[in-house]
Design an enzyme around this catalytic site. Structure first.
Site, PDB file in Angstrom:
ATOM      1  N   ARG A  66     -23.661  21.749 -85.407  1.00 50.66           N
ATOM      2  CA  ARG A  66     -25.006  21.393 -84.934  1.00 50.66           C
ATOM      3  C   ARG A  66     -25.901  22.609 -84.765  1.00 50.66           C
ATOM      4  O   ARG A  66     -27.120  22.496 -84.830  1.00 50.66           O
ATOM      5  CB  ARG A  66     -24.926  20.554 -83.659  1.00 50.66           C
ATOM      6  CG  ARG A  66     -24.391  19.145 -83.916  1.00 50.66           C
ATOM      7  CD  ARG A  66     -24.316  18.321 -82.651  1.00 50.66           C
ATOM      8  NE  ARG A  66     -23.450  18.902 -81.653  1.00 50.66           N
ATOM      9  CZ  ARG A  66     -22.182  18.556 -81.460  1.00 50.66           C
ATOM     10  NH1 ARG A  66     -21.638  17.599 -82.186  1.00 50.66           N
ATOM     11  NH2 ARG A  66     -21.460  19.130 -80.530  1.00 50.66           N
ATOM     12  N   GLU A 103      -9.174  25.603 -75.522  1.00 50.32           N
ATOM     13  CA  GLU A 103      -8.399  25.035 -74.426  1.00 50.32           C
ATOM     14  C   GLU A 103      -7.074  24.480 -74.932  1.00 50.32           C
ATOM     15  O   GLU A 103      -6.094  24.416 -74.212  1.00 50.32           O
ATOM     16  CB  GLU A 103      -9.165  23.878 -73.751  1.00 50.32           C
ATOM     17  CG  GLU A 103     -10.587  24.166 -73.353  1.00 50.32           C
ATOM     18  CD  GLU A 103     -11.573  24.073 -74.512  1.00 50.32           C
ATOM     19  OE1 GLU A 103     -11.816  22.984 -75.039  1.00 50.32           O
ATOM     20  OE2 GLU A 103     -12.097  25.130 -74.896  1.00 50.32           O
TER      21      GLU A 103
END
Length: 182
Positions: A66, A103
């Site tokens: 994006r 993560e």
């Protein structure tokens, strides 16, 4: 810097919350309604182009995916070059690659080795600053290419994920400009 109140309200009015996407408990911030609105998208593009002027940039780096959508029109509006930072394996030719931790594992991003010249002043643009991993890796790539990080700019900073704190050492004094922080 946060956006002036009128711009902030316009942009927020076009960002939709999607609960439980992509997984239960996550509220996804969908910017596609903003992109579909020429007034809001134009105002966002103007805000990013103004940052190019303020920080005297030569190039804009847009982060996949994006970030491409936001950075390319801002580069055109500001009259500067646009450089895509892609996921590893997506660019032909010689590239610089940077690994970073997520993560849930690791990833790699890359740019063309000749995309930036020594001394180029670069603005990094992305849609959302979450944990800061991708943005931090992009700063390392830019500096390895010999260019200077002028600033990082995002439409939306998710303050509760502490990406700003993770990114702070890598900024080395360059400003982080979030138009909206939630």
């Amino acid at each position: 810097m946060s956006a002036p109140a009128a711009l902030r309200e316009l942009l927020l009015s076009k960002i939709t919350d999607v609960p439980d996407y992509p997984q239960p408990g996550v509220v996804f911030k969908d910017i596609t309604p903003l992109l579909a609105d020429p007034t809001a998208f134009g105002a966002l593009t103007d805000a990013f182009a103004e940052l190019c002027v303020r920080h005297r940039v030569d190039k804009i780096v847009g982060l996949e995916a994006r970030g491409f959508i936001l950075a390319a029109p801002a580069a055109v509006r500001a009259g500067v070059g646009f450089i895509p930072v892609r996921k590893a394996g997506k660019l032909p030719g010689t590239t610089l690659c940077q690994a970073y931790e997520l993560e849930y594992g690791s990833a790699e991003i890359e740019i063309h080795a000749d995309a930036l010249a020594p001394g180029d002043r670069v603005l990094v643009i992305d849609d959302v600053l979450a944990t800061g991993g991708t943005a931090d890796a992009s700063l390392q790539l830019i500096r390895r290419a010999g260019a200077e990080v002028a600033a990082v700019a995002v439409l939306l900073e998710l303050g509760f994920l502490a990406g700003r704190q993770r990114l702070e050492p890598g900024l080395k004094g360059a400003p982080l400009e979030a138009l909206i922080t939630v």
